[in-house]
Design an enzyme around this catalytic site. Sequence first.
Site, PDB file in Angstrom:
ATOM      1  N   VAL A  11       5.280 -41.326   8.433  1.00 54.49           N
ATOM      2  CA  VAL A  11       5.404 -42.884   8.648  1.00 54.49           C
ATOM      3  C   VAL A  11       5.761 -43.334  10.105  1.00 54.49           C
ATOM      4  CG1 VAL A  11       7.093 -44.497   8.090  1.00 54.49           C
ATOM      5  CG2 VAL A  11       6.610 -42.381   6.388  1.00 54.49           C
ATOM      6  N   ALA A  63       8.709 -42.943  14.659  1.00 49.72           N
ATOM      7  CA  ALA A  63       7.850 -42.446  13.707  1.00 49.72           C
ATOM      8  C   ALA A  63       8.677 -41.278  12.958  1.00 49.72           C
ATOM      9  CB  ALA A  63       6.591 -42.005  14.203  1.00 49.72           C
ATOM     10  N   LYS A  64       8.533 -40.609  11.885  1.00 55.29           N
ATOM     11  CA  LYS A  64       8.747 -39.632  11.109  1.00 55.29           C
ATOM     12  C   LYS A  64       8.030 -38.784  10.167  1.00 55.29           C
ATOM     13  CE  LYS A  64      12.785 -37.361  11.738  1.00 55.29           C
ATOM     14  NZ  LYS A  64      13.713 -37.243  13.012  1.00 55.29           N
ATOM     15  N   GLY A  65       8.214 -37.474  10.074  1.00 55.34           N
ATOM     16  CA  GLY A  65       7.187 -36.779   9.254  1.00 55.34           C
ATOM     17  C   GLY A  65       8.221 -35.979   8.366  1.00 55.34           C
TER      18      GLY A  65
END
Length: 419
Positions: free
Chosen positions: A63, A108-110
Amino acid sequence: MSGETRPKSAYEIALQQYDAVAEKLDIDSGTRELLRHPKTALEVAFPVRMDDGTVKVVTGYRVIHNTARGPGKGGIRYHPAVTFDEVKALAMWMTWKCAVVGIPFGGAKGGVVCNPKEMSQGEIERLTRRFTIEISGAIGPHRDIPAPDVYTNAQIMAWIMDTYSTNRGEFTPGVATGKPIPLGGSLGRNEATARGCVFTIRQAAKHLGIPMDRLRVAVQGYGNAGSIAASLLHADGCKIIAVSDSKGGAYCGKGLDPAKVLAHKKLTGSVVEAEGTEFISNADLLELECDVLVPAALENQITADNAPRMRAKVVAEAANGPTTPEADDILFDKGVMVIPDILANAGGVTVSYFEWVQNLMVYYWTEEEVNGKLEHIMNHSFAAVLDMAEKKKVHMRNAAYMLAISRVAEAAKLRGIYP
Ligand code: NAD
């Protein structure tokens, strides 16, 4: 209707924190609405061949919340319980974290739904390489730059960098940070989160007029952030009176030696029963009479339930999201200074930024240079947040959000709307 109340999700809390501040700022309604949403939210499903020959279909997320101030930046977590919703919240928090310390990244992050504790190194490598390909359209040194998070590490970043570089036919170290030192990792990155947190504690102590060698400190969580923060604070002369991990805590009113406790944890798997200490539960540790409490474990530890009984003067949030919005208000009314996560643990992403800069210019700094630049950014950011809190008579979290949201909104406004 049953009338039952379910706990708020991380994303609901992130939106609640955002809305509470954004509606008080002078931001036009379009920009305000824009910042409530992730810019890109990818959900992917892909096959991974397991060691026994079977194939597992794995779900992953990346994201990107916002890129108004620069490329997306944020870790990737491997966890069986990771959800799309949680990744969206963490991506939004990264946008504010980068903005509050003024580094030129968005958020962001995953996440990948898997249990690396039950996987072989070969399986983790195959999963990582395929996930990298699945999200390769979204990531890149000028698009979105992953880093380690829960249950991911420098080796996994090396595989991401190698997969991306091999596919492009170009050595591209700037596609991920938190890499091993021989592949362009930065000196000082491993200690950066704890070191940044300690810089903010020094500033808080100075503001409250308490010398460092008079501080009594309790630390919840004894992993990367907690154990290194304890040893740096000990070196500053602070008395570390309690530390804990998932199995419980170790208390010593006279002060314990963090290095000895770490050695005990390495030997036995826990800080519990380290020599010269008494057992203390995690719940009791949070309510200890102390000057500084460093939550460095999980979310939602300080709540409306225990906040009224807490006796720390300063809470320095090394962990992400340890305090609920309700507890924030209670602590503010009690006069407790909470150094919010987006400031207190921003040392990690700040040195990730230094790693990326060094990769792009292909010129590497000494550890002293890295630590010196980190100290400058943390001290400057702490002063800006404290100044805003005092001017607006709000707690430090809302002050940090005010600064961060204004900076992101200003960048979004200046960029305008394409086409
Ligand atoms: P880690 O896995 O190295 O350590 C986590 C520690 O928390 C371990 O000692 C574990 O035993 C303990 N723990 C787990 N459950 C617990 C419980 N119920 N009660 C008490 N302790 C418990 O993780 P870390 O990298 O140190 O991260 C800790 C926190 O800091 C997380 O919230 C993370 O998001 C945040 N953080 C870390 C970094 C970083 O660079 N490492 C950067 C920013 C934020």
